[in-house]
Design a protein around this motif. Structure first.
Motif, PDB file in Angstrom:
ATOM      1  N   LYS A 126       0.845  -1.190   0.000  1.00 41.90           N
ATOM      2  CA  LYS A 126       0.000   0.000   0.000  1.00 41.90           C
ATOM      3  C   LYS A 126       0.879   1.239   0.000  1.00 41.90           C
ATOM      4  O   LYS A 126       1.830   1.335   0.784  1.00 41.90           O
ATOM      5  CB  LYS A 126      -0.920  -0.005   1.232  1.00 41.90           C
ATOM      6  N   ASN A 127       0.570   2.122  -0.921  1.00 37.52           N
ATOM      7  CA  ASN A 127       1.334   3.372  -1.034  1.00 37.52           C
ATOM      8  C   ASN A 127       2.823   3.082  -1.223  1.00 37.52           C
ATOM      9  O   ASN A 127       3.685   3.797  -0.700  1.00 37.52           O
ATOM     10  CB  ASN A 127       1.119   4.252   0.200  1.00 37.52           C
ATOM     11  N   GLY A 128       3.124   2.022  -1.963  1.00 34.60           N
ATOM     12  CA  GLY A 128       4.505   1.688  -2.288  1.00 34.60           C
ATOM     13  C   GLY A 128       5.272   1.004  -1.177  1.00 34.60           C
ATOM     14  O   GLY A 128       6.481   0.798  -1.301  1.00 34.60           O
ATOM     15  N   LYS A 129       4.614   0.623  -0.094  1.00 40.90           N
ATOM     16  CA  LYS A 129       5.298  -0.017   1.020  1.00 40.90           C
ATOM     17  C   LYS A 129       4.562  -1.296   1.435  1.00 40.90           C
ATOM     18  O   LYS A 129       3.351  -1.422   1.230  1.00 40.90           O
ATOM     19  CB  LYS A 129       5.382   0.929   2.228  1.00 40.90           C
ATOM     20  N   ALA A 130       5.308  -2.195   2.049  1.00 43.71           N
ATOM     21  CA  ALA A 130       4.701  -3.409   2.598  1.00 43.71           C
ATOM     22  C   ALA A 130       4.061  -3.077   3.933  1.00 43.71           C
ATOM     23  O   ALA A 130       4.669  -2.416   4.786  1.00 43.71           O
ATOM     24  CB  ALA A 130       5.742  -4.500   2.776  1.00 43.71           C
ATOM     25  N   VAL A 131       2.820  -3.508   4.109  1.00 42.86           N
ATOM     26  CA  VAL A 131       2.139  -3.355   5.389  1.00 42.86           C
ATOM     27  C   VAL A 131       1.638  -4.728   5.830  1.00 42.86           C
ATOM     28  O   VAL A 131       1.420  -5.624   5.011  1.00 42.86           O
ATOM     29  CB  VAL A 131       0.961  -2.361   5.312  1.00 42.86           C
ATOM     30  N   TYR A 132       1.456  -4.859   7.125  1.00 39.92           N
ATOM     31  CA  TYR A 132       1.054  -6.147   7.691  1.00 39.92           C
ATOM     32  C   TYR A 132      -0.184  -5.950   8.557  1.00 39.92           C
ATOM     33  O   TYR A 132      -0.171  -5.179   9.513  1.00 39.92           O
ATOM     34  CB  TYR A 132       2.197  -6.742   8.519  1.00 39.92           C
ATOM     35  N   GLN A 133      -1.240  -6.657   8.183  1.00 40.92           N
ATOM     36  CA  GLN A 133      -2.482  -6.593   8.945  1.00 40.92           C
ATOM     37  C   GLN A 133      -2.582  -7.835   9.835  1.00 40.92           C
ATOM     38  O   GLN A 133      -2.435  -8.958   9.369  1.00 40.92           O
ATOM     39  CB  GLN A 133      -3.694  -6.542   8.014  1.00 40.92           C
ATOM     40  N   VAL A 134      -2.856  -7.610  11.115  1.00 37.97           N
ATOM     41  CA  VAL A 134      -3.089  -8.709  12.050  1.00 37.97           C
ATOM     42  C   VAL A 134      -4.594  -8.812  12.269  1.00 37.97           C
ATOM     43  O   VAL A 134      -5.217  -7.864  12.767  1.00 37.97           O
ATOM     44  CB  VAL A 134      -2.370  -8.472  13.387  1.00 37.97           C
ATOM     45  N   THR A 135      -5.168  -9.948  11.875  1.00 28.19           N
ATOM     46  CA  THR A 135      -6.604 -10.142  12.017  1.00 28.19           C
ATOM     47  C   THR A 135      -6.878 -11.423  12.815  1.00 28.19           C
ATOM     48  O   THR A 135      -6.027 -12.299  12.920  1.00 28.19           O
ATOM     49  CB  THR A 135      -7.301 -10.247  10.646  1.00 28.19           C
ATOM     50  N   GLU A 136      -8.087 -11.474  13.346  1.00 32.74           N
ATOM     51  CA  GLU A 136      -8.479 -12.661  14.127  1.00 32.74           C
ATOM     52  C   GLU A 136      -9.894 -13.049  13.780  1.00 32.74           C
ATOM     53  O   GLU A 136     -10.781 -12.214  13.649  1.00 32.74           O
ATOM     54  CB  GLU A 136      -8.385 -12.362  15.628  1.00 32.74           C
ATOM     55  N   GLY A 137     -10.092 -14.365  13.658  1.00 32.08           N
ATOM     56  CA  GLY A 137     -11.425 -14.933  13.542  1.00 32.08           C
ATOM     57  C   GLY A 137     -11.963 -14.994  12.138  1.00 32.08           C
ATOM     58  O   GLY A 137     -11.371 -14.504  11.167  1.00 32.08           O
ATOM     59  N   ASN A 138     -13.107 -15.634  12.042  1.00 24.08           N
ATOM     60  CA  ASN A 138     -13.911 -15.660  10.830  1.00 24.08           C
ATOM     61  C   ASN A 138     -15.354 -15.708  11.305  1.00 24.08           C
ATOM     62  O   ASN A 138     -15.885 -16.767  11.633  1.00 24.08           O
ATOM     63  CB  ASN A 138     -13.586 -16.874   9.961  1.00 24.08           C
ATOM     64  N   TYR A 139     -15.976 -14.539  11.382  1.00 25.33           N
ATOM     65  CA  TYR A 139     -17.277 -14.423  12.025  1.00 25.33           C
ATOM     66  C   TYR A 139     -18.385 -14.272  10.997  1.00 25.33           C
ATOM     67  O   TYR A 139     -18.179 -13.737   9.901  1.00 25.33           O
ATOM     68  CB  TYR A 139     -17.270 -13.239  12.990  1.00 25.33           C
ATOM     69  N   ALA A 140     -19.574 -14.758  11.368  1.00 22.17           N
ATOM     70  CA  ALA A 140     -20.710 -14.742  10.451  1.00 22.17           C
ATOM     71  C   ALA A 140     -21.286 -13.347  10.270  1.00 22.17           C
ATOM     72  O   ALA A 140     -21.881 -13.046   9.237  1.00 22.17           O
ATOM     73  CB  ALA A 140     -21.798 -15.695  10.951  1.00 22.17           C
TER      74      ALA A 140
END
Length: 698
Positions: A126-140
């Motif tokens: 994003k915007n020419g840089k690597a970003v890391y998203q930390v996510t949790e779960g898989n909710y309905a």
């Protein structure tokens, strides 16, 4: 309970029934009047609510010869030999943070993994840089993800970070650009959208049997956020329309996995709720499913969303499926005819279920039959399946429900009264079964009373008669070694500490001599009233108010199996009689007796008998005067037999057999094969009035 099968009767009945089976043509030609399908669908992970639920948030696959990925029959991706690929469901998630620092992201990931098995780090540009998203779960729903976010978005999990992108709920709502002529063209658009600061992912669909390439933009949780994403995409020069959140698609995410000290990127495909993605081996090797104990499977693996959870189904050749079932269900050392009998029974049972699990015919657990992939196969099992290829037992022209159990304890169960209470003409109870095999070569155990008053079991070869008696004239035995374990049940379980240890020369009283704990004859460790009450109330239709004082078998069926129990004198309704196994803490069968150590019968001076369920405070007159009973003690009954008792309620459950006891006993099949009977004779012995037919297409 008195077991009703005596040796002489059992042998005579067994011989007569076997002769009848042979007369029916068990060694003759097999008829060809049934169609056997080529493949079977086996659920490895599936969510059917209360009926069946075994779930995983992610499935990791790999094959030594590589993988080929398809959607709607259209191949869209590949993985090299040994390369892992992961799969999940595209749903609502709690985005805990977004950062340019991978180390921070991995640290937070590990923290969240202490409380969840559905945590991810996804890398985007994003915007020419690597970003890391930390996510949790898989909710309905977004609401469920919002509730989860409140838990994870705290300094405990985010490490108190304040300069990172704020936490938020992300979802499956997106806008879509495409289709593009190639994956490369879609990747160019992806780069452009990422440069505009948008969350964007490659997406795959199937169109007219060919792969179609798209870019899915955004991870919106509501319509307002979706509109803002569409405007931003337009500003970046990309025309996008609302994507179908419930459609048949797969998104490619670049996720980071933690492998020791290394952080490796791995392709993760998130499937839409209407998608069924298929992974097939590119060569002859099987497919490993890491989350299913790293087992490897023949055939293909289908991944889809069902009831908001990831469903993992193995579609495999039916006969190859049976290689593993036979190898997983019985020992490879057993006779060939027992192996063949198991093959025909397993094939028949699997066909009788139809599509018994909504998107699968069977599951891989003993709810259907045990299936452990290629690791469960043996040469003997494969030979048995091949020797009986296409053979099925039928009744009235249809495959029978050829249920079987590990060991029927010497006699088969009656379905109408003792198991599931329905009449099945070919499942006849009361058939004598040569199930003693598990006891062969094993030593007996002495149930003993130590000087401390504790009661337990010592293996018979570690005791000998001492030649002396105690003050009550009871014969004493002495221990022959030092540090001899006194066990709570007649078996060695390395994970269970002995209740005591005895040394050479120590004197003990033997109450009885019993067989070693096996699938044929077993005795559980003493169970407390509280433990039993908890177990029973999980199954009882009407909960029992404690405390539990008495527990007894109040009714038995034709084979001697318990069909009703009473607690404190009141019958307990657990539904089907077979549910008693679970209601009593997972005992092996319903062919059992209950010893109540806290209940005694006193013969009074007038000759009448009075039952006592607690002897706390009892006064006992002995040579040394009067004393009060407490803890454990031993009773010498009117018949001269010794019995261990306790002043408070306690229970010892003993029984025979392992499983429901219907149909073929696996150990019984081995016993018959050892006596020289062929597999057809064995099957016709346990399943009455059936035909053995062969696939008419062969």
């Amino acid at each position: 309970m008195t077991y009703r099968i005596r040796n002489s009767y059992g042998r005579t009945a067994l011989l007569g029934t076997l002769l009848a089976a042979v007369t029916l043509g068990s060694t003759g030609a097999v008829a060809t009047a049934i169609t056997v399908p080529d493949t079977i669908r086996v659920a490895l992970f599936l969510d059917l609510g209360s009926r069946y639920q075994l779930t995983t948030p992610v499935a990791t696959l790999a094959s030594d010869t590589g993988l080929q990925l398809a959607l709607g029959g259209a191949v869209f991706g590949k993985a090299a030999g040994g390369q892992q690929v992961r799969f999940t469901v595209d749903g609502y998630k709690a985005k805990v943070l977004e950062t340019n620092d991978l180390t921070t992201a991995i640290t937070v990931l590990k923290k969240i993994q202490t409380g969840s098995n559905a945590a991810y780090v996804t890398m985007l540009s994003k915007n020419g840089k690597a970003v890391y998203q930390v996510t949790e779960g898989n909710y309905a729903t977004a609401a469920a993800a919002t509730s989860a976010l409140a838990k994870w978005n705290t300094p405990t999990y985010t490490l108190g970070a304040t300069t990172l992108t704020p936490a938020a709920v992300v979802g499956p709502l997106a806008v879509e650009a495409g289709p593009y002529a190639s994956e490369a063209a879609a990747s160019d658009a992806l780069t452009k959208l990422g440069g505009a600061g948008l969350d964007a992912f490659l997406a795959y669909k199937s169109a007219s049997g060919k792969a179609a390439y798209y870019v899915r933009i955004g991870q919106a949780a509501d319509a307002t956020a979706l509109s803002a994403i569409q405007l931003k995409a337009g500003a970046a020069g990309i025309t996008a329309k609302n994507a179908d959140a419930t459609g048949s698609y797969a998104i490619l995410r670049n996720d980071m996995t933690v492998n020791g000290a290394q952080n490796k990127p791995v392709n993760l495909y998130a499937v839409g709720s209407g998608a069924a993605l298929t992974a097939s081996p590119a060569g002859s090797a099987g497919i490993q499913v890491v989350e299913r104990s790293k087992q490897t499977y023949r055939g293909s693996i289908e991944l889809s969303a069902l009831n908001n959870n990831l469903a993992v189904v193995n579609e495999v050749d039916l006969e190859q499926y049976l290689y593993s079932v036979v190898g997983s269900e019985i020992y490879s050392s057993w006779p060939a005819e027992a192996q063949k009998a198991q093959a025909v029974a397993a094939r028949t049972y699997s066909l009788s279920l139809g599509v018994g699990f909504q998107i699968a015919n069977v599951v891989d657990t003993t709810l259907s039959q045990m299936y452990t992939g290629m690791g469960g196969e043996s040469k003997q099992a494969i030979a048995a399946v091949q020797a009986t290829e296409g053979e099925v037992m039928t009744y009235g022209g249809k495959p029978i429900s050829a249920v079987f159990s590990a060991n029927s304890g010497g006699v088969t169960a009656d379905n109408a009264t003792e198991v599931w209470r329905n009449v099945t003409n070919y499942l006849v109870g009361g058939i004598p079964s040569p199930d003693e095999g598990p006891q062969e070569g094993l030593l007996n155990w002495n149930r003993v009373v130590l000087e401390s008053g504790k009661t337990g079991y010592i293996r018979s070869d570690l005791l000998r008669e001492s030649g002396t008696m105690n003050e009550a004239g009871i014969k004493l035995f002495e221990v022959t070694g030092d540090g001899v374990a006194v066990r709570s049940s007649p078996q060695v379980v390395s994970s269970v500490e002995p209740i005591a240890r005895a040394n050479k020369g120590d004197k003990v009283v033997t109450l009885e001599v019993v067989p070693e704990y096996t699938a044929y004859s077993w005795r559980e460790a003493p169970v407390t009233p509280d433990e039993l009450l908890t177990a029973i109330n999980k199954r009882a239709k009407t909960k029992i108010d404690g405390p539990l004082r008495t527990l007894e078998v109040s009714q038995t069926g034709p084979s001697g199996r318990a069909i009703e129990i009473k607690v404190n004198g009141q019958a307990v309704d657990v539904g089907y009689p077979d549910n008693l196994r679970g209601a009593l803490g997972g005992i092996k069968s319903t062919l059992f007796t209950i010893e109540e150590t806290g209940r005694i019968a006193l013969v009074q001076s007038n000759g009448q008998t009075q039952e006592k369920t607690s002897t706390s405070g009892f006064q006992v007159i002995g040579a040394g005067g009067t004393g009060t009973l407490s803890g454990n003690y031993v009773i010498l009954g009117a018949d001269g037999a010794l019995r261990a008792a306790t002043t408070e309620p306690g229970f010892v459950i003993s029984g025979k057999g392992y499983g429901h006891g219907l149909g073929m006993s696996q150990w019984g099949a081995k016993g018959l094969a050892d006596q020289g009977y062929d597999y057809q004779s064995i099957l016709l012995y346990y399943y009455k009035d059936v035909k053995i037919e062969k696939d008419g297409r062969q």
